[in-house]
Write an enzyme that holds these catalytic residues in place. Structure first.
Site, mmCIF file in Angstrom:
data_model
loop_
_atom_site.group_PDB
_atom_site.id
_atom_site.type_symbol
_atom_site.label_atom_id
_atom_site.label_comp_id
_atom_site.label_asym_id
_atom_site.label_seq_id
_atom_site.Cartn_x
_atom_site.Cartn_y
_atom_site.Cartn_z
ATOM 1 C CG HIS A 175 -1.852 1.495 1.566
ATOM 2 N ND1 HIS A 175 -3.298 1.067 1.302
ATOM 3 C CD2 HIS A 175 -1.324 2.995 1.631
ATOM 4 C CE1 HIS A 175 -3.175 2.658 1.323
ATOM 5 N NE2 HIS A 175 -2.580 3.039 2.827
ATOM 6 C CD GLU A 176 2.101 3.711 3.548
ATOM 7 O OE1 GLU A 176 2.569 4.807 2.749
ATOM 8 O OE2 GLU A 176 0.967 3.196 4.243
ATOM 9 C CG HIS A 179 0.009 6.123 -0.555
ATOM 10 N ND1 HIS A 179 -0.705 6.976 -0.735
ATOM 11 C CD2 HIS A 179 0.270 6.319 0.886
ATOM 12 C CE1 HIS A 179 -1.607 6.341 -0.135
ATOM 13 N NE2 HIS A 179 -1.207 5.438 1.210
ATOM 14 C CD GLU A 232 -4.370 5.971 2.764
ATOM 15 O OE1 GLU A 232 -4.422 5.036 3.126
ATOM 16 O OE2 GLU A 232 -4.123 6.932 2.439
HETATM 17 ZN ZN LIG Z 1 -1.985 5.237 3.017
#
Ligand SMILES: [Zn+2]
Ligand SMILES: [Zn+2]
Length: 326
Positions: A175-176, A179, A232
């Site tokens: 997930h990071e 980004h 997100e």
């Molecule tokens: Zn995030």
């Protein structure tokens, strides 16, 4: 004269080996490794003979959530935003954040937290991102974040590593990395700096107070927050593209929502709660709560809402289409 062993006997007596589907490490295993929850010696992820897809040429437009694109377009339409945010990072000293983390956290390398290093490598090779630096920070809050407009840094809290299993940890790291792949990090860093300044009530004490006043007056702060929450959703999708099992994302959200009581939650009921929430979700109310929530130090909001969104994406067939592509 000793009896010559048959081929069958030979293959039974020598240990089988299997390449880890995630990191490629060769692991010696017993024939029944699947029944024994065998894990890779390098990345600690479960061993399996299923393939793991690595994306050759993934574009952020392949998975970006439409609400993320819309909120980002609204943010970018604010006159002077880019120069204001650049100025903010300059005067508040983005570099200082890096000093803080390098001075107070353990850097992830092939020798320190080697399995986390291997997981980061898996996330980066799957999505096609250059390896950023990653740190583990002693902090009981279950959280992770990415910052740095010039040099990207991922920080994982120790509380997160204590709570999640290896696949779930891969989901959070991915997930990071998402980004970074989605080019969110400049805006995320600015959002984080604004939060930090608001929390510390330090805005008027620092030399850049004029620029902060401008940012708040121009509505950049609230547009930044509204976008950050929606960003997100895109990165949950990036996480799924790496772990390649929607239930892993579901379990992460369950643990984020239920905390230490997660073991008492019924997973199927939790998913149903996510579906129901999505049907009745009031976007404006979420925006309002998000501002309060973020002030309480929570940067990964509303797991129930997020699980509803990720289920939707899977059920729309878009996830499977991407997995079949290339
Ligand atoms: Zn995030
Ligand atoms: Zn591995």
């Amino acid at each position: 004269m000793p009896k010559k062993r048959s081929d069958e006997e030979t293959s039974l007596s020598k240990p089988n080996s299997i390449r880890c589907r995630y990191c490629g490490q060769k692991n010696a295993v017993k024939a029944d490794f699947k029944n024994n929850d065998a894990a890779c010696g390098k990345c600690k992820l479960p061993l399996s003979d299923e393939p793991h897809k690595k994306f050759a040429d993934l574009s952020k437009h392949d998975y970006i959530h439409p609400d993320d694109s819309k909120a980002l377009a609204a943010l970018r339409a604010i006159p002077g935003i880019d120069s204001a945010l650049r100025k903010l990072l300059e005067v508040t000293g983005e570099a200082a954040l890096r000093v803080i983390f390098t001075a107070s956290s353990v850097k992830v390398t092939t020798k320190q937290f080697p399995d986390l290093h291997a997981k980061l490598q898996v996330a980066c090779t799957t999505l096609g991102v250059d390896m950023p630096e990653m740190f583990v920070q002693q902090n009981p809050v279950v959280n992770a974040f990415t910052y740095g407009s010039k040099k990207h840094i991922i920080v994982l809290h120790s509380g997160l590593l204590e709570r999640l299993n290896d696949e779930e940890t891969l989901a959070v790291i991915s997930h990071e990395v998402g980004h970074i792949h989605a080019e969110h990090v400049l805006y995320l860093t600015a959002a984080r700096l604004m939060e930090a300044l608001a929390n510390a009530s330090a805005a008027k004490l620092i030399p850049g107070s004029e620029i902060i006043k401008f940012i708040i007056a121009a509505g950049i702060n609230s547009a930044l927050l509204a976008w950050a929450r929606r960003a997100e959703l895109s990165c949950d999708r990036a996480g799924l593209l790496v772990v390649q099992d929607p239930h892993v994302i579901g379990r992460v959200m369950m643990k984020l929502a239920g905390g230490t009581s997660a073991s008492k939650i019924d997973y199927d009921e939790f998913l149903e709660q996510g579906r129901q929430f999505k049907k009745t979700c009031d976007e404006k109310a979420l925006d309002k709560f998000w501002a309060t929530w973020i002030n309480a130090g929570q940067t990964h909001p509303f797991p129930i809402w997020r699980v509803g969104e990720i289920l939707d994406w899977v059920e729309s067939g878009q996830y499977q289409d991407l997995m079949n592509k290339q």
